[in-house]
Design a protein around this motif. Structure first.
Motif, PDB file in Angstrom:
ATOM      1  N   ILE A 133      20.543  31.817  52.452  1.00  0.00           N
ATOM      2  CA  ILE A 133      21.689  31.020  52.859  1.00  0.00           C
ATOM      3  C   ILE A 133      22.675  31.041  51.702  1.00  0.00           C
ATOM      4  CG2 ILE A 133      22.507  28.757  53.603  1.00  0.00           C
ATOM      5  CD1 ILE A 133      19.721  28.161  54.638  1.00  0.00           C
ATOM      6  N   VAL A 134      23.885  31.488  51.980  1.00  0.00           N
ATOM      7  CA  VAL A 134      24.911  31.671  50.957  1.00  0.00           C
ATOM      8  C   VAL A 134      26.012  30.638  51.131  1.00  0.00           C
ATOM      9  CG1 VAL A 134      26.485  33.333  49.895  1.00  0.00           C
ATOM     10  CG2 VAL A 134      24.436  34.148  51.085  1.00  0.00           C
ATOM     11  N   ASP A 135      26.454  30.080  50.010  1.00  0.00           N
ATOM     12  CA  ASP A 135      27.639  29.225  50.029  1.00  0.00           C
ATOM     13  C   ASP A 135      28.852  30.148  50.039  1.00  0.00           C
ATOM     14  OD1 ASP A 135      29.812  27.600  49.545  1.00  0.00           O
ATOM     15  OD2 ASP A 135      28.832  26.416  47.982  1.00  0.00           O
ATOM     16  N   PRO A 136      29.596  30.226  51.148  1.00  0.00           N
ATOM     17  CA  PRO A 136      30.698  31.186  51.229  1.00  0.00           C
ATOM     18  C   PRO A 136      31.857  30.876  50.286  1.00  0.00           C
ATOM     19  CG  PRO A 136      30.700  29.749  53.136  1.00  0.00           C
ATOM     20  CD  PRO A 136      29.438  29.449  52.390  1.00  0.00           C
ATOM     21  N   LYS A 137      31.911  29.668  49.757  1.00  0.00           N
ATOM     22  CA  LYS A 137      33.003  29.309  48.853  1.00  0.00           C
ATOM     23  C   LYS A 137      32.733  29.762  47.424  1.00  0.00           C
ATOM     24  CE  LYS A 137      34.411  25.207  51.485  1.00  0.00           C
ATOM     25  NZ  LYS A 137      34.601  23.731  51.429  1.00  0.00           N
ATOM     26  N   THR A 138      31.455  29.835  47.027  1.00  0.00           N
ATOM     27  CA  THR A 138      31.125  30.155  45.638  1.00  0.00           C
ATOM     28  C   THR A 138      30.261  31.403  45.499  1.00  0.00           C
ATOM     29  OG1 THR A 138      29.104  28.813  45.645  1.00  0.00           O
ATOM     30  CG2 THR A 138      31.169  27.692  45.097  1.00  0.00           C
ATOM     31  N   SER A 139      29.669  31.881  46.580  1.00  0.00           N
ATOM     32  CA  SER A 139      28.714  33.000  46.616  1.00  0.00           C
ATOM     33  C   SER A 139      27.334  32.607  46.105  1.00  0.00           C
ATOM     34  CB  SER A 139      29.229  34.212  45.825  1.00  0.00           C
ATOM     35  OG  SER A 139      29.033  34.075  44.416  1.00  0.00           O
ATOM     36  N   ALA A 140      27.118  31.329  45.792  1.00  0.00           N
ATOM     37  CA  ALA A 140      25.807  30.885  45.316  1.00  0.00           C
ATOM     38  C   ALA A 140      24.778  30.949  46.442  1.00  0.00           C
ATOM     39  CB  ALA A 140      25.895  29.464  44.778  1.00  0.00           C
ATOM     40  N   ILE A 141      23.545  31.323  46.089  1.00  0.00           N
ATOM     41  CA  ILE A 141      22.449  31.298  47.049  1.00  0.00           C
ATOM     42  C   ILE A 141      21.886  29.882  47.090  1.00  0.00           C
ATOM     43  CG2 ILE A 141      20.223  32.257  47.704  1.00  0.00           C
ATOM     44  CD1 ILE A 141      22.474  34.290  47.782  1.00  0.00           C
ATOM     45  N   LEU A 142      21.965  29.251  48.235  1.00  0.00           N
ATOM     46  CA  LEU A 142      21.466  27.883  48.382  1.00  0.00           C
ATOM     47  C   LEU A 142      19.969  27.854  48.636  1.00  0.00           C
ATOM     48  CD1 LEU A 142      24.269  26.419  50.685  1.00  0.00           C
ATOM     49  CD2 LEU A 142      24.160  26.423  48.176  1.00  0.00           C
ATOM     50  N   GLU A 143      19.487  28.807  49.414  1.00  0.00           N
ATOM     51  CA  GLU A 143      18.068  28.785  49.772  1.00  0.00           C
ATOM     52  C   GLU A 143      17.601  30.170  50.197  1.00  0.00           C
ATOM     53  OE1 GLU A 143      15.930  25.274  51.795  1.00  0.00           O
ATOM     54  OE2 GLU A 143      16.474  26.593  53.453  1.00  0.00           O
ATOM     55  N   TYR A 144      16.378  30.477  49.784  1.00  0.00           N
ATOM     56  CA  TYR A 144      15.735  31.698  50.254  1.00  0.00           C
ATOM     57  C   TYR A 144      14.496  31.280  51.043  1.00  0.00           C
ATOM     58  CZ  TYR A 144      13.150  36.028  50.471  1.00  0.00           C
ATOM     59  OH  TYR A 144      12.462  37.120  50.937  1.00  0.00           O
ATOM     60  N   THR A 145      14.359  31.824  52.253  1.00  0.00           N
ATOM     61  CA  THR A 145      13.223  31.494  53.120  1.00  0.00           C
ATOM     62  C   THR A 145      12.463  32.761  53.476  1.00  0.00           C
ATOM     63  OG1 THR A 145      14.417  29.618  54.078  1.00  0.00           O
ATOM     64  CG2 THR A 145      12.513  30.441  55.299  1.00  0.00           C
TER      65      THR A 145
END
Length: 314
Positions: free
Chosen positions: A275-287
């Motif tokens: 799951i990517v934060d489209p505003k910052t490109s940070a990965i929020l979660e990997y499942t």
């Protein structure tokens, strides 16, 4: 009870009214068209979003290569026709301008066509995210800190790993190197790795080694857990876009309730999703989900609350 009459004052019925908008002929005849400039396209999409906000329709833009449009299923009567024709005209302008339009109308396309559309949209999304990643500020520090739902983890430049629990720091041992194709990368190795997307993709597509994780997982690990700089992260996102089988899931929420956009990659016995934060490109979660074998149904969530450089532990 009176019979509903869908005829407008100008004599058009509902179907005729809906087809009576600027650009209808272009939409019907458009094949491949050259895209507008980024500035012109951004202006068109801004007009679409403004019109959608007014009319209550849902639309998600995916950059210069594609637009995903969700149109509401609502019966139109009276003066709504005129406003809706203007909205459809704007959507048509965007459609012709970009050359690619995917309607979120599930069940109207074959499985193969729908799969291809999803793959193309995932590629567009990841390409756009690579631009966001490249725009982030570069920084440095003695440690790479990752705050997760489990606790805080620190990785030193020598790959020593520390965890903080109850306000106390403890050395966990050596953090394993990050796999990337034929390479095992430590902190210094990341700095020396190419940032060229084509070369990164070639590395990811190298023949797998014994006990190696999937190319998608390799890219996700570097993006999620490593101190990769903006240029490298941008290159990895773009390389991930070139992997066959990467699909766009769409807007989702992670286990903490944060919203983001998810992409996934299915293997024979498992599915990985980020799951990517489209505003910052940070990965929020990997499942990671097992879909076959003894562990079928088991799901592992790695939720990242924040990452960044620091010069001290704790």
């Amino acid at each position: 009870m009176t019979t509903y009459d869908d005829t407008e004052a100008n004599g058009m019925n509902e179907r005729g009214a809906l087809l009576d908008f600027p650009g209808a002929d272009e939409l019907a005849t458009a094949g491949h068209v050259e895209p507008l400039s980024e500035r012109a396209l951004a202006r068109v999409l801004a007009e679409v979003e403004a019109a959608v906000a007014t009319e209550g329709a849902g639309v998600t833009t995916k950059g210069a290569k594609g637009v995903v449009v969700t149109m509401p299923e609502r019966r139109l009567i009276g003066r709504q026709f005129g406003r809706r024709r203007a909205l459809i005209g704007l959507l048509t302008t965007a459609a012709v301008a970009t050359g690619v339009v995917t309607y979120a109308n599930h069940g109207t396309t074959s499985a193969g066509t729908h799969s291809e559309a999803r793959a193309n949209t995932a590629s567009v999304f990841l390409d756009d995210i690579s631009t966001v990643a490249a725009s982030q500020s570069a920084s440095s520090g003695k440690y790479w800190k990752m705050r997760t739902t489990v606790g805080d983890e620190y990785i030193s430049q020598s790959m020593d790993e520390y965890v903080v629990s109850g306000g106390k720091a403890a050395k966990k041992g050596q953090h394993p190197d990050w796999q990337f194709g034929p390479k095992d990368l430590d902190w210094n190795g990341l700095d020396q790795l190419t940032t060229d997307p084509a070369q990164l993709l070639a590395l990811l597509q190298s023949p797998p080694r014994p006990k190696s994780i999937s190319p998608f997982d390799q890219a996700a690990s570097v993006l999620t857990e490593s101190p990769a700089g903006p240029k490298l992260r941008a290159g990895v996102f773009k390389a991930m876009a070139g992997l066959k089988g990467v699909k766009l899931v769409g807007q989702v929420k992670d286990t903490t309730g944060r919203g983001g956009t998810a992409v996934e990659f299915a293997e024979a016995k498992s599915v990985g999703q980020v799951i990517v934060d489209p505003k910052t490109s940070a990965i929020l979660e990997y499942t990671f989900t097992w879909t076959a074998g003894p562990s079928k149904g088991k799901v592992t969530h790695h939720t990242v609350l924040s990452t960044g450089f620091t010069d001290k532990i704790g």
